[in-house]
Write an enzyme that holds these catalytic residues in place. Structure first.
Site, PDB file in Angstrom:
ATOM      1  N   ASP A 121       0.860  -1.185   0.000  1.00  0.00           N
ATOM      2  CA  ASP A 121       0.000   0.000   0.000  1.00  0.00           C
ATOM      3  C   ASP A 121       0.900   1.240   0.000  1.00  0.00           C
ATOM      4  O   ASP A 121       1.788   1.365   0.839  1.00  0.00           O
ATOM      5  CB  ASP A 121      -0.871  -0.017   1.257  1.00  0.00           C
ATOM      6  CG  ASP A 121      -1.989   1.013   1.214  1.00  0.00           C
ATOM      7  OD1 ASP A 121      -1.740   2.139   0.730  1.00  0.00           O
ATOM      8  OD2 ASP A 121      -3.087   0.714   1.691  1.00  0.00           O
ATOM      9  N   ASP A 157       4.183  -0.362  -8.522  1.00  0.00           N
ATOM     10  CA  ASP A 157       3.720   0.366  -9.695  1.00  0.00           C
ATOM     11  C   ASP A 157       3.594   1.852  -9.391  1.00  0.00           C
ATOM     12  O   ASP A 157       3.430   2.662 -10.301  1.00  0.00           O
ATOM     13  CB  ASP A 157       2.344  -0.146 -10.128  1.00  0.00           C
ATOM     14  CG  ASP A 157       1.281   0.239  -9.096  1.00  0.00           C
ATOM     15  OD1 ASP A 157       1.415  -0.226  -7.945  1.00  0.00           O
ATOM     16  OD2 ASP A 157       0.353   1.001  -9.420  1.00  0.00           O
TER      17      ASP A 157
END
Length: 220
Positions: A121, A157
């Site tokens: 996260d 990402d």
């Protein structure tokens, strides 16, 4: 709670490759992964926020002479990797169900040979910096658990998280940055990962997101 989750939790309780609260081994595992869980002296590789365990299990297939541990708090996610390893008879895989903030309760000094942080996260708000798995708070926790020269890998990402992490690592005197790229699949390290991808990595790649990667080790 859904019936499916209840079934999965029950299977986790029975599966010896899942280490979680309620099992006797949970309180004894620190410093004893090789002895109590794997019954060998092979190097230990840990993946944080492993999710469904695709990467943990994938590495275990490629490296049968290393032990792999996926860490996540979500039992229904861990169930997938645990079940896959069981179905394939992969003996060098385990899963630890716990919050990553509590990791030091389960690994002794120098017990980990290699650490993977895969698609965590990003916690993009400035006030959430301490929750990022690459923040100074977590680095100080990882450092003693790693053997001298142990490598830390980081894939994401998220450009903001990657740039934050890269800048932080470059500024630390105790970090030896071994390499980094903003486009992993066009980099020299692509083949080293044997095409193993997490669910999130596949999803982001299909959307055209470039995968970022770096690796480092702590200086002695």
């Amino acid at each position: 709670m859904s019936r499916k989750k209840l079934v999965r939790f029950k299977e986790n309780e029975a599966n010896p490759n899942v280490v979680q609260e309620g099992k006797e081994i949970f309180e004894k595992i620190k410093g004893n992964w090789n002895k109590l869980q794997f019954q060998n002296d092979n190097p230990i590789v840990v993946e944080l926020a492993c999710g469904r365990g695709e990467f943990t299990v994938g590495l275990a297939r490629v490296y049968p002479n290393q032990n792999f541990i996926g860490v996540d708090i979500k039992g229904s996610r861990i169930w997938k990797g645990s079940s896959t390893a069981t179905a394939e008879g992969i003996q060098n895989v385990s899963f630890l169900r716990t919050q990553i903030e509590l990791l030091e309760r389960f690994f002794e000094k120098g017990e980990i040979s290699e650490l993977w942080i895969t698609f965590p996260d990003p916690f993009p708000r400035d006030g959430d910096e301490k929750r990022r798995l690459t923040s100074p708070r977590f680095l100080e926790m990882y450092k003693p658990m790693l053997k001298d020269g142990g490598t830390v890998h980081f894939k994401t990402d998220n450009t903001g998280l990657f740039d934050y992490s890269l800048e932080l690592f470059q500024s630390r005197e105790d970090v030896d940055l071994l390499g980094h790229t903003h486009d992993f699949y066009q980099s020299e390290w692509k083949d080293d990962h044997f095409g193993i991808q997490t669910r999130y990595e596949k999803m982001f790649s299909e959307k055209g997101e470039k995968i970022k990667y770096l690796k480092f080790k702590f200086k002695g």
